[in-house]
Design an enzyme around this catalytic site. Sequence first.
Site, PDB file in Angstrom:
ATOM      1  N   ASP A   1       0.835  -1.211   0.000  1.00 20.33           N
ATOM      2  CA  ASP A   1       0.000   0.000   0.000  1.00 20.33           C
ATOM      3  C   ASP A   1       0.864   1.253   0.000  1.00 20.33           C
ATOM      4  O   ASP A   1       0.504   2.255  -0.621  1.00 20.33           O
ATOM      5  CB  ASP A   1      -0.953   0.005   1.197  1.00 20.33           C
ATOM      6  CG  ASP A   1      -1.879   1.212   1.139  1.00 20.33           C
ATOM      7  OD1 ASP A   1      -2.639   1.317   0.153  1.00 20.33           O
ATOM      8  OD2 ASP A   1      -1.834   2.068   2.039  1.00 20.33           O
TER       9      ASP A   1
ATOM     10  N   SER B   1      -7.006  -0.518  -0.452  1.00 23.27           N
ATOM     11  CA  SER B   1      -5.982   0.164   0.349  1.00 23.27           C
ATOM     12  C   SER B   1      -6.398   0.188   1.822  1.00 23.27           C
ATOM     13  O   SER B   1      -5.624  -0.191   2.713  1.00 23.27           O
ATOM     14  CB  SER B   1      -5.807   1.590  -0.204  1.00 23.27           C
ATOM     15  OG  SER B   1      -5.152   2.417   0.716  1.00 23.27           O
TER      16      SER B   1
ATOM     17  N   ARG C   1      -0.233   6.389  -6.642  1.00 25.38           N
ATOM     18  CA  ARG C   1      -1.576   6.926  -6.929  1.00 25.38           C
ATOM     19  C   ARG C   1      -1.614   8.430  -6.700  1.00 25.38           C
ATOM     20  O   ARG C   1      -2.250   9.172  -7.451  1.00 25.38           O
ATOM     21  CB  ARG C   1      -2.619   6.230  -6.034  1.00 25.38           C
ATOM     22  CG  ARG C   1      -2.897   4.793  -6.471  1.00 25.38           C
ATOM     23  CD  ARG C   1      -3.661   4.044  -5.392  1.00 25.38           C
ATOM     24  NE  ARG C   1      -4.928   4.670  -5.090  1.00 25.38           N
ATOM     25  CZ  ARG C   1      -5.544   4.601  -3.908  1.00 25.38           C
ATOM     26  NH1 ARG C   1      -4.993   3.923  -2.907  1.00 25.38           N
ATOM     27  NH2 ARG C   1      -6.692   5.191  -3.723  1.00 25.38           N
TER      28      ARG C   1
ATOM     29  N   LYS D   1      -5.171  -2.727   5.104  1.00 24.78           N
ATOM     30  CA  LYS D   1      -4.522  -2.248   6.338  1.00 24.78           C
ATOM     31  C   LYS D   1      -5.349  -2.621   7.570  1.00 24.78           C
ATOM     32  O   LYS D   1      -4.812  -3.023   8.597  1.00 24.78           O
ATOM     33  CB  LYS D   1      -4.324  -0.732   6.269  1.00 24.78           C
ATOM     34  CG  LYS D   1      -3.177  -0.349   5.338  1.00 24.78           C
ATOM     35  CD  LYS D   1      -3.013   1.144   5.210  1.00 24.78           C
ATOM     36  CE  LYS D   1      -4.131   1.773   4.435  1.00 24.78           C
ATOM     37  NZ  LYS D   1      -3.930   3.099   3.926  1.00 24.78           N
TER      38      LYS D   1
HETATM   39  N1  URA Z   1      -7.121   6.249   2.846  1.00 25.53           N
HETATM   40  C1  URA Z   1      -6.360   5.164   2.575  1.00 25.53           C
HETATM   41  O1  URA Z   1      -5.790   4.560   3.478  1.00 25.53           O
HETATM   42  N2  URA Z   1      -6.265   4.755   1.309  1.00 25.53           N
HETATM   43  C2  URA Z   1      -6.893   5.381   0.288  1.00 25.53           C
HETATM   44  O2  URA Z   1      -6.759   4.937  -0.849  1.00 25.53           O
HETATM   45  C3  URA Z   1      -7.670   6.525   0.567  1.00 25.53           C
HETATM   46  C4  URA Z   1      -7.786   6.934   1.878  1.00 25.53           C
END
Ligand code: URA
Length: 435
Positions: free
Chosen positions: A161, A183, A168, A187
Amino acid sequence: MRMVDVIAKKRDGEELSEEEIQFFISGLTSGDIPDYQAAALLMAVYIQGMNEQETIALTKAMLYSGDTVDLSAIAGIKVDKHSTGGVGDKTTIVLAPLVAAAGAPVAKMTGSGLGHTGGTMDKLRSFANINMELSREEFINNVQRIGIAVSGQSAKLVPADKKLYALRDVTSTIGNIPLIAASIMSKKLASGSDAIVLDVKTGSGAFMESEEGAFQLAKEMVKIGEGMKRQTVAVISQMAQPLGRAVGNTLEVKEALETLNGRGPADLLELCLELGSHMLVLSNIVPDAASARTLLKQKIQSGEALAKLKEMIKYQGGNPDQVDDISSLPHTSNSRNLVSSSDGYVSQLDARTVGIASMLLGAGRKTKEDKIDLAAGIYLHKKIGEAIQEGEVLATLYATDTSKFDEAIATLQTAYRISSDPVTGQQLILGAVRK
Ligand code: URA
């Protein structure tokens, strides 16, 4: 397998297999796949989308790209809360001790702010010497002993990520539902909680600006969480204007302390009660949302929630007395007022623009390497629906470096729109999504 073929397949709108997605994520993590090919695939995904199977495969591949946390040593149902990111969002600082005081174990991993959004890690660093990088052992020990720990996420958690998010950010591929969902959920799943409450923001300060997009994102994340056997609830909340009145690290901490003292702004309190009641229900502390709300309000009134925050600060190496002596927190006497040039009602207070103005004052980072000014930020005296007179103060800006004021004031001015007709306030909670 060749990366060029995976890119071509997605470019042509075809579905990627689990193996192809796994190939991409492991190659990206190991460094075998160069950034330019990863960026090309991200743009293809942004344009062509991903279906549910692909999104789940992406989430799983990311989740297992690094370490995962095992919280099983902590008794009880561990419920995590995550916000998709906003402006003035100091919810965790109120919610974590509040829910912990009500008896639910809080093992919360958190992040730093980037761009116009803030991060809990930075905000809590307002407390001198607080350790926001607890070791795995310290993190688990603290939750076992006092029921709460809030700490930064280890670099080893979901390394895919970190790479993807950085790409990104610079390829204009942030605002895409499958990419955001994978994403966030990778997590959350890697951090080991049993259940998840998501605060999905909509409006100009959010990554998913449209309400329809926010509901779709919420549904996608709930499906992923439930598919991975974690009870998941998503609340959709308004981020067209900032949450509360304080924007900027220490200013937000002070507002969070006010809220824990029972004197906080109504919108912040309402969001904390809404998210907190889902957390207490999911952790089986109470049978329903109504009893959860009653319990949470009691924990504020009795001072137990504030005492829990002090305990957390102490166990993480900070000085809990700073909670009672807010003059000891970072502050600056340098301030400027933004004054209204007309009579009327605030009809717009664009959250993203306020976030950018706050960043310009030094409260946020343009790049990950930037140092932040904890004392910098904005206090919003007037929000949407409130009356204002010509010459009255709309907002006060704070910055240690006075050279930052001119650009920030000019930016903040464009966030406000004043209408001569009365304007109704905004609805904060727009709905919830569950299985
Ligand atoms: N927060 C995140 O952790 N990832 C994203 O892609 C957008 C907001």
